[in-house]
Design a protein around this motif. Structure first.
Motif, PDB file in Angstrom:
ATOM      1  N   VAL A  57       0.843  -1.199  -0.015  1.00 52.96           N
ATOM      2  CA  VAL A  57       0.103  -0.137  -0.142  1.00 52.96           C
ATOM      3  C   VAL A  57       0.857   1.185   0.070  1.00 52.96           C
ATOM      4  N   ALA A  58       1.985   1.345   0.737  1.00 55.07           N
ATOM      5  CA  ALA A  58       2.986   2.481   1.024  1.00 55.07           C
ATOM      6  C   ALA A  58       3.654   2.396  -0.388  1.00 55.07           C
ATOM      7  N   ILE A  59       4.131   1.558  -1.096  1.00 60.98           N
ATOM      8  CA  ILE A  59       4.533   1.661  -2.383  1.00 60.98           C
ATOM      9  C   ILE A  59       3.448   2.377  -3.568  1.00 60.98           C
ATOM     10  N   GLY A  60       2.140   1.894  -3.503  1.00 63.40           N
ATOM     11  CA  GLY A  60       1.535   2.447  -4.409  1.00 63.40           C
ATOM     12  C   GLY A  60       1.055   3.765  -3.750  1.00 63.40           C
ATOM     13  N   CYS A  81       2.662   6.267  -2.061  1.00 61.85           N
ATOM     14  CA  CYS A  81       3.796   7.087  -2.170  1.00 61.85           C
ATOM     15  C   CYS A  81       4.370   7.348  -3.708  1.00 61.85           C
ATOM     16  N   GLY A  82       4.327   6.018  -4.461  1.00 59.02           N
ATOM     17  CA  GLY A  82       4.437   6.155  -5.901  1.00 59.02           C
ATOM     18  C   GLY A  82       3.448   7.157  -6.602  1.00 59.02           C
ATOM     19  N   CYS A  83       2.456   6.958  -6.228  1.00 59.88           N
ATOM     20  CA  CYS A  83       1.373   7.863  -7.093  1.00 59.88           C
ATOM     21  C   CYS A  83       1.457   9.178  -6.688  1.00 59.88           C
ATOM     22  N   LEU A  84       1.887   9.751  -5.362  1.00 61.20           N
ATOM     23  CA  LEU A  84       2.172  10.853  -4.862  1.00 61.20           C
ATOM     24  C   LEU A  84       3.194  11.535  -5.905  1.00 61.20           C
ATOM     25  N   VAL A  85       4.555  10.664  -6.176  1.00 56.61           N
ATOM     26  CA  VAL A  85       5.533  11.394  -6.713  1.00 56.61           C
ATOM     27  C   VAL A  85       5.362  11.313  -8.156  1.00 56.61           C
ATOM     28  N   VAL A  88      -2.148   3.105  -8.689  1.00 54.60           N
ATOM     29  CA  VAL A  88      -3.784   2.901  -8.240  1.00 54.60           C
ATOM     30  C   VAL A  88      -4.286   1.548  -8.163  1.00 54.60           C
ATOM     31  N   ILE A  89      -3.871   1.050  -9.201  1.00 57.63           N
ATOM     32  CA  ILE A  89      -4.315  -0.611  -9.024  1.00 57.63           C
ATOM     33  C   ILE A  89      -3.699  -1.311  -7.903  1.00 57.63           C
ATOM     34  N   LEU A  90      -2.598  -1.182  -7.423  1.00 60.23           N
ATOM     35  CA  LEU A  90      -1.826  -1.711  -6.419  1.00 60.23           C
ATOM     36  C   LEU A  90      -2.784  -1.227  -5.173  1.00 60.23           C
TER      37      LEU A  90
END
Length: 233
Positions: free
Chosen positions: A102-105, A107-111, A139-141
């Protein structure tokens, strides 16, 4: 700033993939017969003396899963993603893995959104296209792992296992006939399906629920790797 961001994501991926690999290959907490006998003997005698017990009762919260010949201590569920059971010895790692996903998804989305704005202003359309694809992936993750994490955070806060939730061990509802609170498993099949969304958790039915703080402390801080640990917490 860029170096710190790279290190953050590197650490996040290492922890997430590491816990994922651990959950795949690890022993979920199989109940070895000899350890079971010794632990049960200590519980019976109180002084560590051996007891002649050929077939001691199964510990509370243990479950015989189809994947293993031996029961799994503090059995939570079978994870189809990982093709392994989640139990006493890999439950914390499973929660860490899902939280990492969830953190990867997130944080990745924000960046990616920030970088996408920069790429569009600079008219770097190829980079913007791949950033958009990565946003879709993020978003899918989150949409896949997020509900699982939310569900298991609830379980941990109540000291409830997914296997107990699946069996509705601690859930009640008000009977339409008597007006009294009854276990949901006493409903007829039709009424069970019709009123499923109205089920309520009853902490009095869960002997392991000692309040949110104590439940979280128990989950994360109780020693699990000693041979005599039966997972009855």
């Amino acid at each position: 700033g860029a170096v710190c961001l790279r290190l953050f994501f590197l650490l996040l991926y290492i922890v997430t993939l590491g816990t994922m690999a651990f959950c795949v290959v690890s022993n979920p907490g199989l109940l070895q017969r000899e350890d079971h006998r010794k632990a049960y003997a200590r519980l019976q005698s109180g002084d560590g003396a051996e007891a002649n017990l050929e077939d001691p009762p199964l510990p509370k919260r243990a479950h015989k899963a189809w994947l293993y010949q031996l029961p799994v201590r503090r059995y939570d569920h079978f994870c189809r993603w990982l093709t392994n059971c989640i139990g006493l010895l890999n439950h914390r790692e499973f929660i860490s893995m899902v939280g990492g996903l969830v953190a990867i998804g997130a944080c990745g989305c924000l960046v990616d959104v920030t970088l996408l704005g920069v790429a569009i202003r600079g008219k770097r359309w190829v980079i913007a296209f791949f950033l958009f694809l990565h946003i879709v992936y993020s978003v899918i993750l989150c949409s896949l792992a997020g509900p699982i994490l939310r569900l298991h955070i609830g379980f941990v806060s109540r000291n409830e296992l997914a296997n107990e939730w699946k069996r509705n061990d601690f859930y009640v509802i008000t009977s339409t006939k008597t007006g009294k609170t009854i276990p949901v498993n006493e409903l007829s099949d039709d009424e069970f399906n019709e009123r499923f969304d109205a089920f309520e958790y009853d902490s009095r039915k869960n002997p392991f629920d000692r309040g949110t703080f104590n439940n979280c402390w128990t989950f994360w801080c109780t020693p699990r790797w000693t041979p005599e640990q039966l997972g009855e917490f």
